[in-house]
Design a protein around this motif. Sequence first.
Motif, PDB file in Angstrom:
ATOM      1  N   GLU A  28      12.897 -18.647 -22.367  1.00 15.09           N
ATOM      2  CA  GLU A  28      13.477 -17.318 -22.212  1.00 15.09           C
ATOM      3  C   GLU A  28      13.182 -16.725 -20.842  1.00 15.09           C
ATOM      4  O   GLU A  28      14.064 -16.184 -20.180  1.00 15.09           O
ATOM      5  N   LEU A  29      11.926 -16.857 -20.427  1.00 13.34           N
ATOM      6  CA  LEU A  29      11.556 -16.240 -19.164  1.00 13.34           C
ATOM      7  C   LEU A  29      12.101 -17.012 -17.971  1.00 13.34           C
ATOM      8  O   LEU A  29      12.378 -16.437 -16.926  1.00 13.34           O
ATOM      9  N   ALA A  30      12.244 -18.313 -18.160  1.00  7.95           N
ATOM     10  CA  ALA A  30      12.773 -19.102 -17.041  1.00  7.95           C
ATOM     11  C   ALA A  30      14.230 -18.746 -16.778  1.00  7.95           C
ATOM     12  O   ALA A  30      14.731 -18.898 -15.674  1.00  7.95           O
ATOM     13  N   ARG A  31      14.913 -18.267 -17.795  1.00  2.71           N
ATOM     14  CA  ARG A  31      16.339 -17.985 -17.637  1.00  2.71           C
ATOM     15  C   ARG A  31      16.623 -16.523 -17.307  1.00  2.71           C
ATOM     16  O   ARG A  31      17.769 -16.126 -17.255  1.00  2.71           O
ATOM     17  N   THR A  32      15.575 -15.749 -17.153  1.00  4.67           N
ATOM     18  CA  THR A  32      15.820 -14.331 -16.817  1.00  4.67           C
ATOM     19  C   THR A  32      15.079 -13.947 -15.540  1.00  4.67           C
ATOM     20  O   THR A  32      14.088 -14.583 -15.163  1.00  4.67           O
ATOM     21  N   ALA A  33      15.584 -12.916 -14.904  1.00  2.00           N
ATOM     22  CA  ALA A  33      14.926 -12.361 -13.708  1.00  2.00           C
ATOM     23  C   ALA A  33      15.293 -10.871 -13.649  1.00  2.00           C
ATOM     24  O   ALA A  33      16.190 -10.416 -14.371  1.00  2.00           O
ATOM     25  N   THR A  34      14.583 -10.152 -12.846  1.00  2.42           N
ATOM     26  CA  THR A  34      14.825  -8.707 -12.752  1.00  2.42           C
ATOM     27  C   THR A  34      14.876  -8.306 -11.273  1.00  2.42           C
ATOM     28  O   THR A  34      14.117  -8.847 -10.461  1.00  2.42           O
ATOM     29  N   ILE A  35      15.771  -7.382 -10.982  1.00  5.71           N
ATOM     30  CA  ILE A  35      15.776  -6.801  -9.622  1.00  5.71           C
ATOM     31  C   ILE A  35      15.456  -5.318  -9.761  1.00  5.71           C
ATOM     32  O   ILE A  35      16.039  -4.614 -10.610  1.00  5.71           O
ATOM     33  N   ARG A  36      14.511  -4.870  -8.988  1.00  5.97           N
ATOM     34  CA  ARG A  36      14.188  -3.436  -8.952  1.00  5.97           C
ATOM     35  C   ARG A  36      14.837  -2.849  -7.696  1.00  5.97           C
ATOM     36  O   ARG A  36      14.688  -3.404  -6.603  1.00  5.97           O
ATOM     37  N   ILE A  37      15.539  -1.758  -7.868  1.00  4.83           N
ATOM     38  CA  ILE A  37      16.105  -1.062  -6.705  1.00  4.83           C
ATOM     39  C   ILE A  37      15.217   0.156  -6.428  1.00  4.83           C
ATOM     40  O   ILE A  37      15.232   1.140  -7.182  1.00  4.83           O
ATOM     41  N   VAL A  38      14.404   0.006  -5.403  1.00  8.25           N
ATOM     42  CA  VAL A  38      13.507   1.097  -5.024  1.00  8.25           C
ATOM     43  C   VAL A  38      14.100   1.768  -3.777  1.00  8.25           C
ATOM     44  O   VAL A  38      13.981   1.249  -2.662  1.00  8.25           O
ATOM     45  N   ALA A  39      14.777   2.874  -4.033  1.00 10.56           N
ATOM     46  CA  ALA A  39      15.467   3.543  -2.918  1.00 10.56           C
ATOM     47  C   ALA A  39      15.518   5.045  -3.204  1.00 10.56           C
ATOM     48  O   ALA A  39      15.360   5.449  -4.356  1.00 10.56           O
TER      49      ALA A  39
ATOM     50  N   ILE B 282      14.169  -5.589  -4.919  1.00  7.91           N
ATOM     51  CA  ILE B 282      13.027  -6.529  -5.013  1.00  7.91           C
ATOM     52  C   ILE B 282      13.286  -7.449  -6.210  1.00  7.91           C
ATOM     53  O   ILE B 282      13.412  -6.977  -7.352  1.00  7.91           O
ATOM     54  N   LEU B 283      13.361  -8.746  -5.919  1.00  8.10           N
ATOM     55  CA  LEU B 283      13.636  -9.732  -6.989  1.00  8.10           C
ATOM     56  C   LEU B 283      12.326 -10.197  -7.623  1.00  8.10           C
ATOM     57  O   LEU B 283      11.393 -10.607  -6.953  1.00  8.10           O
ATOM     58  N   ASP B 284      12.309 -10.136  -8.934  1.00  7.83           N
ATOM     59  CA  ASP B 284      11.141 -10.674  -9.680  1.00  7.83           C
ATOM     60  C   ASP B 284      11.674 -11.747 -10.623  1.00  7.83           C
ATOM     61  O   ASP B 284      12.404 -11.426 -11.586  1.00  7.83           O
ATOM     62  N   ASP B 285      11.365 -13.009 -10.296  1.00  6.97           N
ATOM     63  CA  ASP B 285      11.867 -14.092 -11.181  1.00  6.97           C
ATOM     64  C   ASP B 285      10.858 -14.437 -12.279  1.00  6.97           C
ATOM     65  O   ASP B 285      10.948 -15.481 -12.920  1.00  6.97           O
ATOM     66  N   HIS B 286       9.851 -13.648 -12.531  1.00  4.89           N
ATOM     67  CA  HIS B 286       8.892 -13.761 -13.659  1.00  4.89           C
ATOM     68  C   HIS B 286       7.915 -14.920 -13.541  1.00  4.89           C
ATOM     69  O   HIS B 286       7.129 -15.132 -14.456  1.00  4.89           O
ATOM     70  N   VAL B 287       8.029 -15.683 -12.424  1.00  3.30           N
ATOM     71  CA  VAL B 287       7.165 -16.862 -12.296  1.00  3.30           C
ATOM     72  C   VAL B 287       5.685 -16.464 -12.353  1.00  3.30           C
ATOM     73  O   VAL B 287       4.867 -17.113 -12.992  1.00  3.30           O
TER      74      VAL B 287
ATOM     75  N   TRP C   9       3.952 -14.185 -13.870  1.00  2.00           N
ATOM     76  CA  TRP C   9       3.256 -13.995 -15.144  1.00  2.00           C
ATOM     77  C   TRP C   9       3.764 -14.926 -16.248  1.00  2.00           C
ATOM     78  O   TRP C   9       3.176 -15.053 -17.298  1.00  2.00           O
ATOM     79  N   ARG C  10       4.902 -15.657 -15.960  1.00  2.00           N
ATOM     80  CA  ARG C  10       5.387 -16.616 -16.956  1.00  2.00           C
ATOM     81  C   ARG C  10       4.470 -17.836 -17.011  1.00  2.00           C
ATOM     82  O   ARG C  10       4.092 -18.294 -18.081  1.00  2.00           O
ATOM     83  N   GLU C  11       4.066 -18.322 -15.851  1.00  2.00           N
ATOM     84  CA  GLU C  11       3.277 -19.566 -15.805  1.00  2.00           C
ATOM     85  C   GLU C  11       1.950 -19.473 -16.547  1.00  2.00           C
ATOM     86  O   GLU C  11       1.624 -20.348 -17.342  1.00  2.00           O
ATOM     87  N   PRO C  12       1.148 -18.404 -16.312  1.00  3.08           N
ATOM     88  CA  PRO C  12      -0.113 -18.339 -17.071  1.00  3.08           C
ATOM     89  C   PRO C  12       0.095 -18.255 -18.585  1.00  3.08           C
ATOM     90  O   PRO C  12      -0.675 -18.826 -19.357  1.00  3.08           O
ATOM     91  N   LEU C  13       1.174 -17.559 -19.005  1.00  2.00           N
ATOM     92  CA  LEU C  13       1.422 -17.437 -20.442  1.00  2.00           C
ATOM     93  C   LEU C  13       1.769 -18.789 -21.061  1.00  2.00           C
ATOM     94  O   LEU C  13       1.235 -19.182 -22.102  1.00  2.00           O
TER      95      LEU C  13
END
Lengths: 225, 301
Positions: B63-74, B156-161, B163-167
Amino acid sequence: MIELENVAYSYGGGELLSDISVKLAPGSFHFLTGPSGAGKTTLLKLCYGALLPTSGHVRLFEADVRTLERDDIAMIRRKVGVVHQDVQFLDHLPVRDNVALPLTVSGRHAEAAGDDLGELMAWVGLTNRAEALPPELSGGERQRAALARAVIMSPDVVLADEPTGNVDWEMSQRLLKLLVELNRMGKTVLIATHDLSLIRAAKAQVQARVLRISNRRVQLAGADL
Amino acid sequence: MRFDLQTLRAMLAGDRHADRVVPPTGFTAQLTVFASGAMAFLAVFALALSLASGRLAEAWGDELARTATIRIVAPEDQRAIQTTAALEVLSTTPGIASARALTDAEQQALLAPWFGQDLPLDTLPVPRLIEIIAADQGFDATGLRLRLAAEVPGAILDDHVRWREPLVSAANRLRLLGWTAALLILGAVAAMVTLAANAALAANAQVVAVLRLVGATDRYIAQAFVRRFTLRAFAGSAAGVVIGLIAVWFMPSGGDTPSFLTGIGFQGTGWLVPLLLPFISALVALLATAYAAGRALRTLT
């Protein structure tokens, strides 16, 4: 059949038997006598492979006991019936099953023995005690049950170690009679005993050789017995 | 004791006469059945933990490998423009199946556990979030970061890597721990059966002496003990597995959501795995008793 040649046996640093040469020919009847602690039981155990000699040769049915595997010795024991003074049984099994035990361990079951087992129980006078458990038997009954167990496989040799040690005179005569009968059937019999009256009683019924253990050696006893 | 097909066949077939030569009851009998049962019960839980951890690791990984999040900080007046620009970039990026900006309600729901339901989002500098679902082949995160840096400076792209890897690693370790526990439990069964077999042989020294006197081979004597211990281990283990499965069945479920405490259990064919335990226990008991009997019979006279 059973042959000991220049056999010595040591235990705990001391030599118990030395330079023993004995040959049990088919159909012969032997007594082995000597004082308590002379080594009668040890010699008997050498005769059925329960002990191995320190030196010399023990041949059981022409095979040197040293060359035999443990299972080979087990097979040979099926041809040698053994009766001890302190008879041991499987206390959780009735007398009938204990007597049939040699058949059981060799894969022939008591049911197959059928009439033979019944006849054997009658021969030793234990028909009405067949379903009793060993602890319920008297000393004489235990010895007779042990004798029945020793001969159920129709062994070539019967070895008895003080078979009359725990029984009264009447019972000892009864046991002796059974052993003499076995000898008349062609079985080789060796009885270890310190009871000279038993030997004298036997010599009146059968031609027996008497071997005496003295000073760790075996010698043929004289006519004084 | 030598082991071959003939011995195994004789063992499975049994011999009611041979079975009777060893006294039927005794302390070691109850000990073997109880210990096998208790160990099987524990093994069921170890397996449940292991299989659940495996499922969790896969679920998190997938699930986490197939998702990512972008934060728009503006700044607030730039946020909508940059969000649209980011979505345009994403729409032309290979390997992205879909991308959408979360609504205010969704963002509020995400923050609700910390700030409550009545959070006025417009009064706070909360970044806009864009949820990305990757296609099967995945996307080039480094390339996307470079494009976003050039075209959407506040993204800002967060591909979850991170915190996904330790889990996933933790879940995999837990799975390994479960299997290790199951193996240790089987080892304990072997040790316990060996001890019980040794005790039984020593307690039945007279039986062994009598059997030897009447011409029983070592194989025959050993077989009588081995068969008995094997059957006891099987019976005890089967009972332990049944009780363990019932206990697992009644454990609270967390539904379809994978989680540690509420997810411990079996799913689908996983329920069949513990059914192997009685057979494995029996095999372990067979080998352990054969070893113990072989050694003891060499020393018993």
